[in-house]
Design an enzyme around this catalytic site. Sequence first.
Site, short mmCIF file in Angstrom:
data_model
loop_
_atom_site.label_atom_id
_atom_site.label_comp_id
_atom_site.label_asym_id
_atom_site.label_seq_id
_atom_site.Cartn_x
_atom_site.Cartn_y
_atom_site.Cartn_z
N ALA A 97 1.27 -1.26 -0.16
CA ALA A 97 -0.11 0.04 0.17
C ALA A 97 0.69 1.61 -0.30
O ALA A 97 0.54 2.22 -0.49
CB ALA A 97 -0.44 0.18 1.24
N ASP A 98 2.01 1.24 1.01
CA ASP A 98 3.19 2.75 0.57
C ASP A 98 3.17 2.44 -0.67
O ASP A 98 3.75 3.88 -0.56
CB ASP A 98 4.29 2.61 1.54
N ASP A 151 12.16 5.19 -1.15
CA ASP A 151 10.59 5.26 0.14
C ASP A 151 12.46 5.01 1.23
O ASP A 151 12.72 3.71 1.46
CB ASP A 151 9.75 5.17 0.21
N THR A 168 11.44 1.14 6.61
CA THR A 168 11.91 -0.04 7.06
C THR A 168 12.78 -0.87 6.19
O THR A 168 13.35 -2.09 6.10
CB THR A 168 10.61 -1.36 7.66
N THR A 202 36.17 2.58 15.58
CA THR A 202 35.59 1.76 15.21
C THR A 202 34.05 2.07 14.27
O THR A 202 33.16 1.99 13.94
CB THR A 202 35.04 0.73 16.60
#
Length: 257
Positions: free
Chosen positions: A110-111, A131, A134, A186
């Site tokens: 849907a996104d 986009d 996630t 690091t």
Amino acid sequence: MLLVVDVGNTNTVFGIFENGNKIPLFHKRTVTRKDRTSDELGLFFRGFLREFKIENEMITGGIYSSVVPTLNPILDRMFQDWFKIEAIRVHYQMKLPFSISYPRPYEIGADRLVNAATCAIDFPGKSIIIDLGTATTFCVVNEKPEYLGGVIAPGLKVSMDALTRNTSQLPPIVFQSPGKILGDSTIESIQAGFFFGWIGLLEGIIREIKKDKGQDYQVIGTGGLVTVIDAAHPGIFDKIDPLLTLRGLQILHLMNS
């Protein structure tokens, strides 16, 4: 007033539109919680609205996109009980401002439909929409406009969390440019790996898409980290719009209400 909600795997972004204005009056980002009830969501949204002196009865329309199917009936119930409206849920069979050239359109998130809707209306022409959520998604829309397909890669935060979680001596970091490719510590080394690695991922996939579809595609960026990347490494995106998804929800509500 129109309440729009974009439910992602990690974050939920929502906003209020008024009188057809393309920019939301207010918007907010919160963590997606999959254990919320409809009443908990209703209380949450009421609190948000009252921050801006908006009462529930002033909301006359609602639409949401969701990549968390278990939350869909909860959102439906929340809109019904707290706002007395039937919210529109984004799906591939609704009216869209583009056609879909995709053998299994039901698989399109849907996104991604919402982002493509904004590009079809606000950025007409050939577009690559990136986009940074996630997952890092690339969607390609041509000038017709027609949704041609896309690319899904791991999201930046997911990858950073995985590195920290699966190693014993690598600390969590803030995503930012270290200013140079070779780190002196690091933390700088990890920052260099993620920053330049992600730049390479974005530029490499854009290059391959343009090689396949043509060089005249504009690149549009959205998502929580798009402004960070654009500021530190300008030139990847032709345009950026962090609120592109909310605008797409407004467009689809206008088309389907």
